[in-house]
Scaffold this motif. Structure first.
Motif, PDB file in Angstrom:
ATOM      1  N   HIS A  11     -13.808  10.348  63.741  1.00 29.09           N
ATOM      2  CA  HIS A  11     -14.709  10.686  62.427  1.00 29.09           C
ATOM      3  C   HIS A  11     -16.225   9.935  62.569  1.00 29.09           C
ATOM      4  O   HIS A  11     -16.225   8.954  63.389  1.00 29.09           O
ATOM      5  CB  HIS A  11     -14.059  10.144  61.096  1.00 29.09           C
ATOM      6  N   GLY A  12     -16.985  10.065  61.708  1.00 30.10           N
ATOM      7  CA  GLY A  12     -18.404   9.447  61.491  1.00 30.10           C
ATOM      8  C   GLY A  12     -18.121   7.993  60.856  1.00 30.10           C
ATOM      9  O   GLY A  12     -17.153   7.667  60.325  1.00 30.10           O
ATOM     10  N   GLU A  13     -19.352   7.537  60.845  1.00 29.01           N
ATOM     11  CA  GLU A  13     -19.456   6.089  59.946  1.00 29.01           C
ATOM     12  C   GLU A  13     -18.957   6.241  58.513  1.00 29.01           C
ATOM     13  O   GLU A  13     -19.562   7.259  58.012  1.00 29.01           O
ATOM     14  CB  GLU A  13     -20.892   5.582  60.072  1.00 29.01           C
ATOM     15  N   VAL A  14     -18.470   5.232  58.329  1.00 27.34           N
ATOM     16  CA  VAL A  14     -17.766   5.061  56.807  1.00 27.34           C
ATOM     17  C   VAL A  14     -18.660   4.390  56.229  1.00 27.34           C
ATOM     18  O   VAL A  14     -19.259   3.249  56.403  1.00 27.34           O
ATOM     19  CB  VAL A  14     -16.254   4.705  56.986  1.00 27.34           C
ATOM     20  N   HIS A  15     -18.859   4.750  54.777  1.00 30.15           N
ATOM     21  CA  HIS A  15     -19.572   3.690  53.775  1.00 30.15           C
ATOM     22  C   HIS A  15     -18.525   2.554  53.550  1.00 30.15           C
ATOM     23  O   HIS A  15     -17.437   2.640  52.809  1.00 30.15           O
ATOM     24  CB  HIS A  15     -19.766   4.325  52.671  1.00 30.15           C
ATOM     25  N   ASN A  16     -18.990   1.511  54.099  1.00 35.18           N
ATOM     26  CA  ASN A  16     -17.926   0.324  54.123  1.00 35.18           C
ATOM     27  C   ASN A  16     -18.899  -1.023  54.089  1.00 35.18           C
ATOM     28  O   ASN A  16     -18.871  -2.005  54.796  1.00 35.18           O
ATOM     29  CB  ASN A  16     -16.885   0.063  55.170  1.00 35.18           C
ATOM     30  N   PRO A  17     -19.512  -1.472  52.934  1.00 31.22           N
ATOM     31  CA  PRO A  17     -20.456  -2.641  52.645  1.00 31.22           C
ATOM     32  C   PRO A  17     -19.448  -3.721  52.893  1.00 31.22           C
ATOM     33  O   PRO A  17     -20.275  -4.826  53.349  1.00 31.22           O
ATOM     34  CB  PRO A  17     -21.028  -2.334  51.270  1.00 31.22           C
ATOM     35  N   ASP A  18     -18.408  -3.740  52.599  1.00 33.09           N
ATOM     36  CA  ASP A  18     -17.551  -5.054  52.453  1.00 33.09           C
ATOM     37  C   ASP A  18     -17.193  -5.329  53.671  1.00 33.09           C
ATOM     38  O   ASP A  18     -15.968  -6.272  54.135  1.00 33.09           O
ATOM     39  CB  ASP A  18     -16.500  -5.003  51.407  1.00 33.09           C
TER      40      ASP A  18
END
Length: 220
Positions: A11-18
């Protein structure tokens, strides 16, 4: 007879700011960059079709980030996304934690670090290989039933299951340093089958130029 190919797409990059080790947690969506990576993968497979490949079967892990990565390829090649639990992310006892390195210094977690060769903190490497290879074998059969000899399938999965499956396919040991996995975001690890025999492995990175700006947390 041309080989049947099963492509394992991470899969591609995940939105995971934490910077959470998200594992099998639901609702971790692709970031904007991750969506670009998913589109790159679709373009890569579309170009293969233009050059004569017969990609006729598409499978995805049930997790949100994998399904979202599969969607552009499904749209481009007019394929249904088949969901397969067997290619889900590995189980991990540190799932849900952020700043995992800090937690590893906590004595309460040391019991999970006793055997890195299994690994003791999550699903055994051998178990991951068995389930992914079983799914790949079924994808191979489905592709051949739909497209005949030389057909191709795409399976959208996760870094660790893909990497240990490749290690097994290349007769290498399964335990490893997570920082040295050759399985970048939206990369393609291709298993080539001569009948039921696994004849070889190829690897490519359609999103190589997008990787320098991507967040990438080693998984299990």
């Amino acid at each position: 007879m041309p080989p049947t190919t099963v492509h394992l797409l991470r899969h591609g990059e995940v939105h995971n700011p934490d910077r959470v080790l998200y594992g099998r947690l639901p609702e971790f969506h692709l970031s904007e960059l991750g969506r670009q990576m998913a589109q790159r993968a679709a373009e890569y497979f579309t170009e293969r079709v233009r050059n004569g490949a017969n990609i006729c079967y598409l499978v995805s892990s049930p997790l949100t980030r994998a399904q979202e990565t599969a969607e552009p390829t499904a749209a481009a090649l007019k394929l249904e996304i088949v969901t397969d639990e067997r290619i889900i992310e590995a189980e991990n006892r540190f799932e849900g934690l952020s700043d995992v390195k800090r937690h590893l210094r906590d004595p309460r977690h040391w019991m999970y670090l006793r055997n890195p060769m299994r690994p003791s903190w999550g699903e055994a490497y051998t178990a991951q290989v068995l389930r992914v290879m079983a799914a790949a074998e079924d994808a191979r059969k489905a592709a051949e039933e739909r497209g005949g000899p030389g057909a191709e399938a795409v399976m959208v999965s996760h870094q660790l299951p893909i990497w240990v499956t490749r290690l097994a396919a290349e007769s290498r040991r399964l335990w490893h340093d997570p920082r040295r996995r050759q399985c970048t975001l939206a990369s393609v690890t291709s298993l080539k089958f001569d009948g039921e025999h696994l004849a070889g492995v190829d690897y490519c990175e359609p999103s190589a130029d997008l990787l320098p700006g991507a967040a990438n947390i080693p998984g299990a």
